[in-house]
Design a protein around this motif. Structure first.
Motif, PDB file in Angstrom:
ATOM      1  N   LEU A 256       0.667  -1.316  -0.084  1.00  0.00           N
ATOM      2  CA  LEU A 256      -0.121   0.253   0.130  1.00  0.00           C
ATOM      3  C   LEU A 256       1.160   1.015   0.592  1.00  0.00           C
ATOM      4  O   LEU A 256       0.281   1.735  -0.431  1.00  0.00           O
ATOM      5  N   GLY A 257       1.731   1.256   0.675  1.00  0.00           N
ATOM      6  CA  GLY A 257       2.899   2.983   0.972  1.00  0.00           C
ATOM      7  C   GLY A 257       3.425   2.605  -0.312  1.00  0.00           C
ATOM      8  O   GLY A 257       3.283   3.787  -1.138  1.00  0.00           O
ATOM      9  N   PHE A 258       4.176   1.911  -1.037  1.00  0.00           N
ATOM     10  CA  PHE A 258       4.209   2.259  -2.318  1.00  0.00           C
ATOM     11  C   PHE A 258       3.357   2.742  -3.622  1.00  0.00           C
ATOM     12  O   PHE A 258       3.551   3.463  -4.397  1.00  0.00           O
ATOM     13  N   ASN A 259       2.355   1.442  -3.717  1.00  0.00           N
ATOM     14  CA  ASN A 259       1.294   2.261  -4.242  1.00  0.00           C
ATOM     15  C   ASN A 259       0.528   4.188  -4.378  1.00  0.00           C
ATOM     16  O   ASN A 259       0.977   4.331  -5.363  1.00  0.00           O
ATOM     17  N   LEU A 260       0.298   4.436  -2.975  1.00  0.00           N
ATOM     18  CA  LEU A 260       0.523   5.579  -2.588  1.00  0.00           C
ATOM     19  C   LEU A 260       1.691   6.118  -2.865  1.00  0.00           C
ATOM     20  O   LEU A 260       1.173   7.295  -3.534  1.00  0.00           O
ATOM     21  N   ALA A 261       2.655   5.949  -2.727  1.00  0.00           N
ATOM     22  CA  ALA A 261       3.887   7.060  -3.153  1.00  0.00           C
ATOM     23  C   ALA A 261       4.008   7.200  -4.887  1.00  0.00           C
ATOM     24  O   ALA A 261       4.370   7.899  -4.833  1.00  0.00           O
ATOM     25  N   GLY A 262       3.791   5.815  -5.182  1.00  0.00           N
ATOM     26  CA  GLY A 262       3.730   5.724  -6.474  1.00  0.00           C
ATOM     27  C   GLY A 262       3.002   6.945  -7.625  1.00  0.00           C
ATOM     28  O   GLY A 262       3.012   7.506  -8.046  1.00  0.00           O
ATOM     29  N   ASP A 263       1.519   6.520  -7.119  1.00  0.00           N
ATOM     30  CA  ASP A 263       0.466   7.430  -7.916  1.00  0.00           C
ATOM     31  C   ASP A 263       1.018   8.725  -7.335  1.00  0.00           C
ATOM     32  O   ASP A 263       0.540  10.269  -7.762  1.00  0.00           O
TER      33      ASP A 263
END
Length: 280
Positions: A256-263
């Motif tokens: 979740l952290g990777f996806n939020l930061a990537g977005d």
């Protein structure tokens, strides 16, 4: 407005970055986070509930779950970052060469990429591990090759646009060779979408590596790794769910952290995407 300011104004992106930094910090200070050896078995203390002595309890072999999670973060995070690094190091040069030179070279590279894309990412990694064998290095290579097609396609598309720019024509007129033009002009202007794709791909690679560990094809016991911990805990899902719950939550939060930061990074580097999504 600068990209950093746009990123900082995105609360979800900042929250994702905080989550990733938290787990990265836990991985770095694992020896300070717990006094227990993550591989030492204590059969007289197996399947203990969370307590002051063992904050997250113990597993079926008496090993401290918190210690294994902390040390497991090292292997899980290193594998996902290394796999993305392998994909970028292979995919970026191939994409630049394919887009810049074109012709039969472009045709061959794109057909190879089409073959890789015909396999689901996890199935491709599973097949490669079956050929290469289990182990951290082989998992990194197998998962990293799944990142290559996206990098090749992104860099090729950018290169096709860049190679017709005036500064590339000027470099050719000045006598620069193809390799020099790719290195000095194409790659610096084609890496922005790759950075975004790599950040978004970290979560997917972590899931793939954890899936291989869950099946017993990743990091081998007694070395702690979140996927293998989850695989061990499935046998105790009803009698002692802590064994599967805690590594599962760790994987979920990190992805979740990777996806939020990537977005957030995508919106910060290309604000037109964010505006288009809001007006759609």
């Amino acid at each position: 407005m600068s990209a950093r300011r746009r990123f900082c104004q995105n609360r979800a992106a900042v929250a994702g970055l905080v989550i990733v930094c938290l787990f990265a910090t836990i991985a770095l200070v694992a020896p300070l986070a717990t006094t227990y050896d993550p591989e030492q078995m204590r059969l007289d203390q197996k399947l203990l509930e969370p307590s002051a002595a063992h904050l997250l309890g113990t597993d079926h072999l008496g090993r401290d779950i918190l210690a294994r999670l902390a040390y497991g973060a090292r292997f899980s995070l290193v594998m996902c970052f290394a796999a993305v690094g392998v994909g970028v190091l292979i995919g970026v040069p191939l994409g630049a060469i394919s887009g810049f030179y074109g012709g039969w070279l472009d045709l061959v590279i794109q057909r190879v990429i089409d073959v890789l894309l015909s396999f689901p990412g996890f199935l491709l990694a599973l097949a490669l591990v079956a050929v290469l064998g289990v182990g951290i290095v082989n998992v990194v290579i197998a998962v990293g090759l799944g990142v290559v097609p996206a990098c090749v396609r992104l860099v090729r598309a950018s290169t096709l646009s860049i190679r017709s720019r005036e500064y590339v024509d000027a470099a050719r007129a000045a006598g620069a060779g193809g390799a020099s033009i790719i290195w000095h002009h194409v790659l610096p202007n084609a890496l922005s979408p790759v950075v975004i794709q790599a950040t978004l791909g970290l979560g997917a690679t972590l899931l793939t590596a954890a899936g291989l560990g869950f099946l017993g094809l990743g990091v081998q016991q007694p070395t702690p790794e979140w996927g293998s911990m989850l695989g061990e805990g499935r046998s105790y899902i009803f009698s002692n769910p802590n064994l599967a719950t805690f590594p599962g939550v760790a994987i979920f939060l990190t992805v979740l952290g990777f996806n939020l930061a990537g977005d957030g990074l995508r919106d910060a580097l290309d604000p037109t995407v964010s505006r288009a999504s809001r007006t759609a």
